[in-house]
Motif scaffolding. Structure first.
Motif, mmCIF file in Angstrom:
data_model
loop_
_atom_site.group_PDB
_atom_site.id
_atom_site.type_symbol
_atom_site.label_atom_id
_atom_site.label_comp_id
_atom_site.label_asym_id
_atom_site.label_seq_id
_atom_site.Cartn_x
_atom_site.Cartn_y
_atom_site.Cartn_z
ATOM 1 N N GLY A 70 32.905 45.859 42.739
ATOM 2 C CA GLY A 70 34.355 46.001 42.590
ATOM 3 C C GLY A 70 35.095 44.826 43.218
ATOM 4 N N ARG A 71 34.626 44.386 44.387
ATOM 5 C CA ARG A 71 35.241 43.214 45.023
ATOM 6 C C ARG A 71 35.030 41.962 44.179
ATOM 7 N NH1 ARG A 71 33.133 45.823 49.450
ATOM 8 N NH2 ARG A 71 31.324 44.433 49.597
ATOM 9 N N LEU A 72 33.833 41.822 43.600
ATOM 10 C CA LEU A 72 33.574 40.670 42.726
ATOM 11 C C LEU A 72 34.533 40.655 41.543
ATOM 12 C CD1 LEU A 72 29.676 40.579 42.664
ATOM 13 C CD2 LEU A 72 31.198 38.789 43.525
ATOM 14 N N TRP A 73 34.726 41.792 40.934
ATOM 15 C CA TRP A 73 35.633 41.893 39.797
ATOM 16 C C TRP A 73 37.043 41.506 40.220
ATOM 17 C CZ3 TRP A 73 40.065 44.484 38.608
ATOM 18 C CH2 TRP A 73 40.443 44.480 37.258
ATOM 19 N N SER A 74 37.495 42.027 41.361
ATOM 20 C CA SER A 74 38.846 41.739 41.841
ATOM 21 C C SER A 74 39.017 40.259 42.168
ATOM 22 C CB SER A 74 39.159 42.574 43.082
ATOM 23 O OG SER A 74 39.166 43.946 42.770
ATOM 24 N N LEU A 75 38.035 39.679 42.835
ATOM 25 C CA LEU A 75 38.125 38.260 43.185
ATOM 26 C C LEU A 75 38.169 37.388 41.942
ATOM 27 C CD1 LEU A 75 35.631 38.250 46.185
ATOM 28 C CD2 LEU A 75 38.089 37.785 46.307
ATOM 29 N N ARG A 76 37.330 37.700 40.964
ATOM 30 C CA ARG A 76 37.347 36.919 39.718
ATOM 31 C C ARG A 76 38.693 37.051 39.019
ATOM 32 N NH1 ARG A 76 31.602 39.081 38.384
ATOM 33 N NH2 ARG A 76 30.289 37.420 39.206
ATOM 34 N N ALA A 77 39.256 38.251 39.002
ATOM 35 C CA ALA A 77 40.548 38.472 38.361
ATOM 36 C C ALA A 77 41.649 37.684 39.084
ATOM 37 C CB ALA A 77 40.882 39.966 38.335
ATOM 38 N N MET A 78 41.597 37.657 40.417
ATOM 39 C CA MET A 78 42.594 36.894 41.174
ATOM 40 C C MET A 78 42.458 35.406 40.895
ATOM 41 S SD MET A 78 43.032 38.713 44.856
ATOM 42 C CE MET A 78 41.389 39.366 45.147
ATOM 43 N N LEU A 79 41.228 34.919 40.822
ATOM 44 C CA LEU A 79 41.026 33.504 40.548
ATOM 45 C C LEU A 79 41.499 33.125 39.139
ATOM 46 C CD1 LEU A 79 37.590 32.931 42.290
ATOM 47 C CD2 LEU A 79 39.706 31.701 42.782
ATOM 48 N N GLU A 80 41.213 33.967 38.172
ATOM 49 C CA GLU A 80 41.647 33.698 36.808
ATOM 50 C C GLU A 80 43.165 33.767 36.704
ATOM 51 O OE1 GLU A 80 39.515 36.426 34.334
ATOM 52 O OE2 GLU A 80 37.585 35.462 34.751
ATOM 53 N N GLY A 81 43.768 34.696 37.402
ATOM 54 C CA GLY A 81 45.231 34.813 37.395
ATOM 55 C C GLY A 81 45.903 33.666 38.119
ATOM 56 N N GLY A 82 45.268 33.173 39.190
ATOM 57 C CA GLY A 82 45.840 32.079 39.958
ATOM 58 C C GLY A 82 45.684 30.735 39.287
ATOM 59 N N ALA A 83 44.710 30.641 38.391
ATOM 60 C CA ALA A 83 44.466 29.368 37.733
ATOM 61 C C ALA A 83 45.486 29.084 36.631
ATOM 62 C CB ALA A 83 43.057 29.343 37.139
ATOM 63 N N GLY A 84 46.083 30.150 36.098
ATOM 64 C CA GLY A 84 46.998 29.963 34.974
ATOM 65 C C GLY A 84 48.372 29.860 35.370
#
Length: 84
Positions: A70-84
């Motif tokens: 769950g933490r991995l999913w959240s971290l990936r989502a934050m990184l993808e959201g922050g990149a755009g």
């Protein structure tokens, strides 16, 4: 009465600036790597428990692994959201 404006100002997060995505990635990428390594190790330990028939420990590891994923999913989502 002068304390209230100071408290309100202190409660606001500081602006991230123009390179917010880079700052976010610099903080989250190491955390993502550590969490990925932790989840991988939990899977390895789960395999050992399976081989030995240790259902109690395997069940405990299941919960920890689910939380780590769950933490991995959240971290990936934050990184993808922050990149755009």
């Amino acid at each position: 009465m002068t304390a209230r404006p100071a408290l309100e100002a202190a409660s606001r997060p500081p602006p991230l600036g123009e390179n917010a995505g880079e700052k976010l990635a610099a903080v989250l990428n190491p955390l993502l790597g550590d969490t990925f390594a932790f989840a991988r190790r939990l899977r390895e330990l789960h395999g050992v428990c399976d081989e030995l028939g240790d259902l109690a420990t395997a069940s405990l590891l299941d919960g920890w692994l689910e939380a780590a994923e769950g933490r991995l999913w959240s971290l990936r989502a934050m990184l993808e959201g922050g990149a755009g």
